[in-house]
Scaffold this motif. Structure first.
Motif, PDB file in Angstrom:
ATOM      1  N   ASP A   1      -4.106  -0.116  11.129  1.00  0.00           N
ATOM      2  CA  ASP A   1      -3.768  -0.379   9.728  1.00  0.00           C
ATOM      3  C   ASP A   1      -2.976   0.787   9.128  1.00  0.00           C
ATOM      4  N   GLY A   2      -3.432   2.002   9.442  1.00  0.00           N
ATOM      5  CA  GLY A   2      -2.763   3.180   8.908  1.00  0.00           C
ATOM      6  C   GLY A   2      -1.334   3.322   9.404  1.00  0.00           C
ATOM      7  N   ILE A   3      -1.159   3.099  10.696  1.00  0.00           N
ATOM      8  CA  ILE A   3       0.199   3.169  11.269  1.00  0.00           C
ATOM      9  C   ILE A   3       1.116   2.132  10.643  1.00  0.00           C
ATOM     10  N   SER A   4       0.557   0.923  10.430  1.00  0.00           N
ATOM     11  CA  SER A   4       1.351  -0.148   9.827  1.00  0.00           C
ATOM     12  C   SER A   4       1.831   0.224   8.430  1.00  0.00           C
ATOM     13  N   VAL A   5       0.944   0.853   7.644  1.00  0.00           N
ATOM     14  CA  VAL A   5       1.325   1.236   6.269  1.00  0.00           C
ATOM     15  C   VAL A   5       2.325   2.374   6.276  1.00  0.00           C
ATOM     16  N   VAL A   6       2.056   3.401   7.073  1.00  0.00           N
ATOM     17  CA  VAL A   6       2.930   4.587   7.095  1.00  0.00           C
ATOM     18  C   VAL A   6       4.309   4.255   7.641  1.00  0.00           C
ATOM     19  N   ALA A   7       4.368   3.370   8.637  1.00  0.00           N
ATOM     20  CA  ALA A   7       5.643   3.059   9.284  1.00  0.00           C
ATOM     21  C   ALA A   7       6.496   2.083   8.495  1.00  0.00           C
ATOM     22  N   SER A   8       5.890   1.374   7.533  1.00  0.00           N
ATOM     23  CA  SER A   8       6.652   0.352   6.808  1.00  0.00           C
ATOM     24  C   SER A   8       7.359   0.938   5.582  1.00  0.00           C
TER      25      SER A   8
ATOM     26  N   PRO B   1       0.816  -1.223   0.000  1.00  0.00           N
ATOM     27  CA  PRO B   1       0.000   0.000   0.000  1.00  0.00           C
ATOM     28  C   PRO B   1       0.844   1.265   0.000  1.00  0.00           C
ATOM     29  N   ALA B   2       0.448   2.232  -0.806  1.00  0.00           N
ATOM     30  CA  ALA B   2       1.147   3.510  -0.850  1.00  0.00           C
ATOM     31  C   ALA B   2       0.951   4.269   0.462  1.00  0.00           C
ATOM     32  N   THR B   3       1.846   5.208   0.711  1.00  0.00           N
ATOM     33  CA  THR B   3       1.795   5.964   1.964  1.00  0.00           C
ATOM     34  C   THR B   3       0.482   6.709   2.140  1.00  0.00           C
ATOM     35  N   TRP B   4      -0.074   7.229   1.029  1.00  0.00           N
ATOM     36  CA  TRP B   4      -1.322   7.996   1.141  1.00  0.00           C
ATOM     37  C   TRP B   4      -2.477   7.115   1.596  1.00  0.00           C
ATOM     38  N   VAL B   5      -2.422   5.825   1.284  1.00  0.00           N
ATOM     39  CA  VAL B   5      -3.461   4.906   1.756  1.00  0.00           C
ATOM     40  C   VAL B   5      -3.399   4.795   3.276  1.00  0.00           C
TER      41      VAL B   5
END
Length: 225
Positions: free
Chosen positions: A218-225, A71-75
């Motif tokens: 979910d958002g933290i997981s995407v942004v932090a990865s 997933p892209a960061t904006w997601v």
């Protein structure tokens, strides 16, 4: 496709548990044109979820919702924002819930539901699905998850269809009971309506809070990865 379906199952269940729309369709089924009006309401509900989800799939495609099947960061940022919104609404509703569930009141527009035209019934289904404070963020989040799953467009459409069907179980169940049982469904649907009316605010508050926390995670997981 399997992992995409798994990502949206919880969101779909959150949409399905919508006490107010369930009360609305039960009241609609009790009108003189209950069979027609109930079917129109369900159609509006399905269309609302499908259109909102499809818009997110369209937005996610050209916006690059997925990079290397991640997933892209904006997601992630979108899910964070939606999560904060849901948690806020959940806390607000919990504070405002009636201390005595028996004192819970339905919106005033429900008293006039007997006089709604078929077109207005269809529109009501659209509004309660796609413009609902809980259902809209969850459907947007589901669309973002699907578009960022790195799967082909036909599989994205199939996953969205599964989401819409599961998210509609709460509304479709009273309609199915009515169509199968006819007049015998009255007592069953009345019990469902009374329970949903009494516990609408508390159930919604808990769902807002729990699903908001899920989206935050979910958002933290995407942004932090």
């Amino acid at each position: 496709m399997g992992h995409a379906v798994g990502d949206v199952l919880g969101l779909a269940a959150g949409v399905a548990v919508s006490p107010l729309p369930i009360v609305a369709i039960i009241l609609i089924l009790a009108t003189p044109r209950g069979r027609l009006n109930g079917s129109l309401f369900a159609l509006g509900w399905l269309l609302g979820l499908a259109v909102l989800g499809a818009i997110m799939l369209a937005v996610g495609g050209p916006s690059g919702a997925s990079t290397h099947k991640h997933p892209a960061t904006w997601v992630g940022a979108l899910k964070l924002a939606l999560g904060v919104l849901l948690v806020f609404f959940g806390a607000r509703m919990w504070r405002r819930r009636p201390k005595d569930p028996s004192q819970a009141q339905l919106p005033k527009w429900m008293a006039a539901i007997d006089h709604f035209t078929p077109l207005k019934i269809l529109g009501l289904g659209l509004v309660l699905s796609a413009a609902n404070a809980k259902n809209a963020p969850l459907t947007i989040a589901a669309g973002a998850s699907i578009s960022s799953a790195g799967i082909p467009v036909p599989q994205q459409i199939g996953t969205l269809a599964i989401f819409v069907v599961i998210a509609s179980v709460g509304v479709l169940a009273p309609l199915a009971v009515f169509l199968v049982m006819g007049d015998r469904a009255k007592s069953v649907l009345t019990n469902w309506r009374d329970w949903a009316t009494r516990h609408n605010v508390a159930v919604m508050a808990v769902l807002f809070f729990v699903l908001g926390l899920k989206l935050l995670g979910d958002g933290i997981s995407v942004v932090a990865s």
